[in-house]
Design a protein around this motif. Structure first.
Motif, PDB file in Angstrom:
ATOM      1  N   ALA A   1     -90.968  -9.532 -33.438  1.00 52.18           N
ATOM      2  CA  ALA A   1     -90.699  -8.259 -32.769  1.00 52.18           C
ATOM      3  C   ALA A   1     -91.099  -8.370 -31.309  1.00 52.18           C
ATOM      4  CB  ALA A   1     -91.480  -7.134 -33.440  1.00 52.18           C
ATOM      5  N   GLU A   2     -90.627  -7.416 -30.513  1.00 53.87           N
ATOM      6  CA  GLU A   2     -91.088  -7.305 -29.134  1.00 53.87           C
ATOM      7  C   GLU A   2     -92.540  -6.839 -29.142  1.00 53.87           C
ATOM      8  OE1 GLU A   2     -89.869  -8.045 -26.257  1.00 53.87           O
ATOM      9  OE2 GLU A   2     -87.835  -8.628 -26.857  1.00 53.87           O
ATOM     10  N   THR A   3     -93.350  -7.485 -28.332  1.00 52.71           N
ATOM     11  CA  THR A   3     -94.776  -7.168 -28.287  1.00 52.71           C
ATOM     12  C   THR A   3     -95.250  -7.165 -26.837  1.00 52.71           C
ATOM     13  OG1 THR A   3     -95.454  -9.489 -28.422  1.00 52.71           O
ATOM     14  CG2 THR A   3     -95.158  -8.315 -30.507  1.00 52.71           C
ATOM     15  N   ILE A   4     -96.488  -6.728 -26.661  1.00 55.07           N
ATOM     16  CA  ILE A   4     -97.155  -6.869 -25.372  1.00 55.07           C
ATOM     17  C   ILE A   4     -98.262  -7.904 -25.554  1.00 55.07           C
ATOM     18  CG2 ILE A   4     -98.440  -5.740 -23.529  1.00 55.07           C
ATOM     19  CD1 ILE A   4     -97.176  -3.108 -24.402  1.00 55.07           C
ATOM     20  N   LYS A   5     -98.130  -9.006 -24.845  1.00 48.60           N
ATOM     21  CA  LYS A   5     -99.128 -10.082 -24.952  1.00 48.60           C
ATOM     22  C   LYS A   5    -100.177  -9.923 -23.860  1.00 48.60           C
ATOM     23  CE  LYS A   5     -98.386 -14.344 -23.517  1.00 48.60           C
ATOM     24  NZ  LYS A   5     -97.934 -15.763 -23.450  1.00 48.60           N
ATOM     25  N   VAL A   6    -101.428  -9.914 -24.286  1.00 46.61           N
ATOM     26  CA  VAL A   6    -102.562  -9.913 -23.361  1.00 46.61           C
ATOM     27  C   VAL A   6    -103.323 -11.215 -23.569  1.00 46.61           C
ATOM     28  CG1 VAL A   6    -104.684  -8.762 -22.643  1.00 46.61           C
ATOM     29  CG2 VAL A   6    -102.732  -7.392 -23.425  1.00 46.61           C
ATOM     30  N   SER A   7    -103.428 -12.018 -22.513  1.00 46.75           N
ATOM     31  CA  SER A   7    -104.108 -13.311 -22.606  1.00 46.75           C
ATOM     32  C   SER A   7    -105.425 -13.263 -21.847  1.00 46.75           C
ATOM     33  CB  SER A   7    -103.234 -14.423 -22.020  1.00 46.75           C
ATOM     34  OG  SER A   7    -102.001 -14.530 -22.712  1.00 46.75           O
ATOM     35  N   ILE A   8    -106.481 -13.778 -22.495  1.00 44.83           N
ATOM     36  CA  ILE A   8    -107.824 -13.790 -21.912  1.00 44.83           C
ATOM     37  C   ILE A   8    -108.287 -15.235 -21.797  1.00 44.83           C
ATOM     38  CG2 ILE A   8    -110.220 -13.050 -22.200  1.00 44.83           C
ATOM     39  CD1 ILE A   8    -109.065 -10.758 -23.985  1.00 44.83           C
ATOM     40  N   PHE A   9    -108.605 -15.655 -20.586  1.00 47.51           N
ATOM     41  CA  PHE A   9    -109.071 -17.021 -20.343  1.00 47.51           C
ATOM     42  C   PHE A   9    -110.593 -17.048 -20.314  1.00 47.51           C
ATOM     43  CE2 PHE A   9    -110.462 -20.352 -17.367  1.00 47.51           C
ATOM     44  CZ  PHE A   9    -109.957 -21.465 -18.019  1.00 47.51           C
ATOM     45  N   MET A  10    -111.171 -17.964 -21.099  1.00 52.32           N
ATOM     46  CA  MET A  10    -112.619 -18.117 -21.166  1.00 52.32           C
ATOM     47  C   MET A  10    -113.040 -19.378 -20.429  1.00 52.32           C
ATOM     48  SD  MET A  10    -113.330 -17.189 -25.171  1.00 52.32           S
ATOM     49  CE  MET A  10    -112.017 -18.241 -25.782  1.00 52.32           C
TER      50      MET A  10
ATOM     51  N   ALA B   1     -99.482 -23.145 -22.449  1.00 50.78           N
ATOM     52  CA  ALA B   1    -100.559 -23.315 -23.424  1.00 50.78           C
ATOM     53  C   ALA B   1    -100.399 -22.364 -24.607  1.00 50.78           C
ATOM     54  CB  ALA B   1    -101.915 -23.099 -22.757  1.00 50.78           C
ATOM     55  N   SER B   2     -99.774 -21.197 -24.390  1.00 54.93           N
ATOM     56  CA  SER B   2     -99.627 -20.211 -25.462  1.00 54.93           C
ATOM     57  C   SER B   2     -98.871 -20.755 -26.655  1.00 54.93           C
ATOM     58  CB  SER B   2     -98.906 -18.961 -24.938  1.00 54.93           C
ATOM     59  OG  SER B   2     -99.793 -18.128 -24.241  1.00 54.93           O
ATOM     60  N   LEU B   3     -97.917 -21.649 -26.423  1.00 54.35           N
ATOM     61  CA  LEU B   3     -97.096 -22.165 -27.510  1.00 54.35           C
ATOM     62  C   LEU B   3     -97.330 -23.639 -27.787  1.00 54.35           C
ATOM     63  CD1 LEU B   3     -93.692 -20.393 -26.732  1.00 54.35           C
ATOM     64  CD2 LEU B   3     -95.412 -19.737 -28.417  1.00 54.35           C
TER      65      LEU B   3
ATOM     66  N   GLN C   1    -106.201 -17.880 -31.217  1.00 53.56           N
ATOM     67  CA  GLN C   1    -107.182 -18.705 -30.511  1.00 53.56           C
ATOM     68  C   GLN C   1    -106.475 -19.984 -30.051  1.00 53.56           C
ATOM     69  OE1 GLN C   1    -109.476 -18.590 -34.243  1.00 53.56           O
ATOM     70  NE2 GLN C   1    -111.291 -18.374 -32.946  1.00 53.56           N
ATOM     71  N   ILE C   2    -106.639 -20.328 -28.776  1.00 54.51           N
ATOM     72  CA  ILE C   2    -105.915 -21.455 -28.206  1.00 54.51           C
ATOM     73  C   ILE C   2    -106.894 -22.435 -27.567  1.00 54.51           C
ATOM     74  CG2 ILE C   2    -104.148 -22.150 -26.535  1.00 54.51           C
ATOM     75  CD1 ILE C   2    -102.987 -19.324 -26.798  1.00 54.51           C
ATOM     76  N   ALA C   3    -106.799 -23.697 -27.960  1.00 57.79           N
ATOM     77  CA  ALA C   3    -107.648 -24.730 -27.375  1.00 57.79           C
ATOM     78  C   ALA C   3    -107.251 -24.968 -25.926  1.00 57.79           C
ATOM     79  CB  ALA C   3    -107.528 -26.022 -28.167  1.00 57.79           C
ATOM     80  N   GLY C   4    -108.184 -25.486 -25.140  1.00 53.98           N
ATOM     81  CA  GLY C   4    -107.926 -25.719 -23.730  1.00 53.98           C
ATOM     82  C   GLY C   4    -107.943 -27.192 -23.379  1.00 53.98           C
ATOM     83  N   LEU C   5    -108.177 -27.475 -22.119  1.00 53.03           N
ATOM     84  CA  LEU C   5    -108.126 -28.835 -21.612  1.00 53.03           C
ATOM     85  C   LEU C   5    -109.195 -29.714 -22.246  1.00 53.03           C
ATOM     86  CD1 LEU C   5    -106.666 -30.612 -19.503  1.00 53.03           C
ATOM     87  CD2 LEU C   5    -108.425 -29.940 -17.857  1.00 53.03           C
ATOM     88  N   ILE C   6    -110.397 -29.165 -22.430  1.00 56.77           N
ATOM     89  CA  ILE C   6    -111.482 -29.949 -23.028  1.00 56.77           C
ATOM     90  C   ILE C   6    -111.926 -29.397 -24.375  1.00 56.77           C
ATOM     91  CG2 ILE C   6    -112.347 -30.792 -20.817  1.00 56.77           C
ATOM     92  CD1 ILE C   6    -114.503 -28.663 -20.918  1.00 56.77           C
ATOM     93  N   ALA C   7    -111.379 -28.243 -24.777  1.00 56.12           N
ATOM     94  CA  ALA C   7    -111.726 -27.691 -26.091  1.00 56.12           C
ATOM     95  C   ALA C   7    -111.068 -28.527 -27.175  1.00 56.12           C
ATOM     96  CB  ALA C   7    -111.261 -26.249 -26.204  1.00 56.12           C
ATOM     97  N   ARG C   8    -111.820 -28.851 -28.219  1.00 58.27           N
ATOM     98  CA  ARG C   8    -111.280 -29.669 -29.298  1.00 58.27           C
ATOM     99  C   ARG C   8    -111.633 -29.127 -30.683  1.00 58.27           C
ATOM    100  NH1 ARG C   8    -108.937 -31.298 -25.585  1.00 58.27           N
ATOM    101  NH2 ARG C   8    -108.359 -33.440 -25.011  1.00 58.27           N
TER     102      ARG C   8
ATOM    103  N   ILE D   1    -114.251 -20.866 -30.166  1.00 58.09           N
ATOM    104  CA  ILE D   1    -113.603 -22.070 -29.670  1.00 58.09           C
ATOM    105  C   ILE D   1    -114.617 -22.787 -28.791  1.00 58.09           C
ATOM    106  CG2 ILE D   1    -111.505 -23.018 -28.656  1.00 58.09           C
ATOM    107  CD1 ILE D   1    -110.338 -20.180 -28.715  1.00 58.09           C
ATOM    108  N   ARG D   2    -114.778 -24.081 -29.012  1.00 58.51           N
ATOM    109  CA  ARG D   2    -115.791 -24.823 -28.265  1.00 58.51           C
ATOM    110  C   ARG D   2    -115.266 -25.275 -26.897  1.00 58.51           C
ATOM    111  NH1 ARG D   2    -117.822 -28.880 -33.065  1.00 58.51           N
ATOM    112  NH2 ARG D   2    -118.862 -27.325 -34.357  1.00 58.51           N
ATOM    113  N   PHE D   3    -116.017 -24.949 -25.883  1.00 57.16           N
ATOM    114  CA  PHE D   3    -115.896 -25.535 -24.548  1.00 57.16           C
ATOM    115  C   PHE D   3    -114.623 -25.176 -23.789  1.00 57.16           C
ATOM    116  CE2 PHE D   3    -118.529 -28.594 -27.030  1.00 57.16           C
ATOM    117  CZ  PHE D   3    -119.725 -28.219 -26.477  1.00 57.16           C
ATOM    118  N   GLY D   4    -114.379 -23.897 -23.592  1.00 60.08           N
ATOM    119  CA  GLY D   4    -113.340 -23.453 -22.667  1.00 60.08           C
ATOM    120  C   GLY D   4    -111.969 -23.334 -23.293  1.00 60.08           C
ATOM    121  N   SER D   5    -111.327 -22.174 -23.183  1.00 58.30           N
ATOM    122  CA  SER D   5    -110.063 -21.961 -23.865  1.00 58.30           C
ATOM    123  C   SER D   5    -109.549 -20.550 -23.567  1.00 58.30           C
ATOM    124  CB  SER D   5    -110.255 -22.164 -25.367  1.00 58.30           C
ATOM    125  OG  SER D   5    -111.503 -21.655 -25.765  1.00 58.30           O
ATOM    126  N   ARG D   6    -108.673 -20.035 -24.462  1.00 60.91           N
ATOM    127  CA  ARG D   6    -108.144 -18.685 -24.256  1.00 60.91           C
ATOM    128  C   ARG D   6    -107.818 -18.046 -25.593  1.00 60.91           C
ATOM    129  NH1 ARG D   6    -102.295 -19.309 -21.393  1.00 60.91           N
ATOM    130  NH2 ARG D   6    -101.749 -17.255 -22.209  1.00 60.91           N
TER     131      ARG D   6
END
Length: 214
Positions: free
Chosen positions: A85-94, A128-130, A151-158, A179-184
């Motif tokens: 469905a159509e949604t409103i995506k809000v992304s938060i970077f940690m 990164a979202s997909l 929950q999305i892993a980041g550059l150094i998150a594993r 999520i360990r060590f930086g992500s969104r």
């Protein structure tokens, strides 16, 4: 679920213990610089895995931020994986300085869970979202609306950790993973939700109201 009362999440214990042990060894050897360096790493690791209490008295229709950090996206998108469905995506970077415990944005039943292996692009990038490694949780609010939080892993998150299983009832604001060590974290709200936050806003997991469900 885990980590509901501990001041430091249990997933951080092995890292804190390792740095503390190395600090002790260097101290016994009299290696002052390395002792101070490892002590600093031990303290920062404990700080990184901190698990503060959070409270909100917002009304029932309020959607709370699932993570601490900076809002990097507020946009209308088609969500294909669960909501279709159509949604409103809000992304938060940690960043590595933010609390990394994730909290349920609404009270609801866990209708579905998914985990996708993927890349480890910088979590602040749109792709990164997909394309990044991620874990999603579909929540069904008792009043009817459904909401997806990813929950999305980041550059150094594993390592992505999610506690609930399908069928669990989670309370708004309760810790549900980390999520360990930086992500969104991405939140997909219904298209008719009244979203209050904007790109660049700082939010606190379990306290800041992202918007309201109709």
């Amino acid at each position: 679920m885990r980590n509901q009362n501990q001041p430091v999440v249990v997933e951080g214990y092995p890292f804190i213990g390792l740095f503390a042990f190395v600090t002790l060894i260097f101290a016994l050897l009299g290696w002052g610089f390395l002792t101070v360096l490892c002590l600093a790493l031990t303290l920062f690791t404990a700080y990184f895995f901190r698990n503060p209490e959070r409270f909100s008295d917002a009304e029932e229709a309020a959607v709370l931020a699932p993570a601490d950090g900076r809002v990097i996206c507020v946009d209308k998108v088609w969500e294909e994986r669960c909501l279709k469905a159509e949604t409103i995506k809000v992304s938060i970077f940690m960043s590595v300085f933010d609390v990394h415990v994730n909290r349920a944005p609404i009270t609801g039943r866990v209708a579905d869970l998914f985990y996708n292996r993927g890349e480890f692009f910088n979590a602040s990038l749109d792709k990164a979202s997909l394309q990044n490694e991620q874990a999603g949780m579909l929540l069904e609010h008792p009043g009817g609306p459904r909401l997806l939080v990813v929950q999305i892993a980041g550059l150094i998150a594993r390592r992505i950790v999610t506690y609930p299983v399908i069928g669990d009832l989670v309370q708004r604001g309760a810790r549900y993973g980390l999520i360990r060590f930086g992500s969104r974290v991405d939140v997909y709200l219904p298209e008719d939700a009244d979203v209050l936050v904007h790109v660049g806003d700082r939010v606190r997991g379990g306290e800041t109201v992202l918007g309201y469900l109709k």
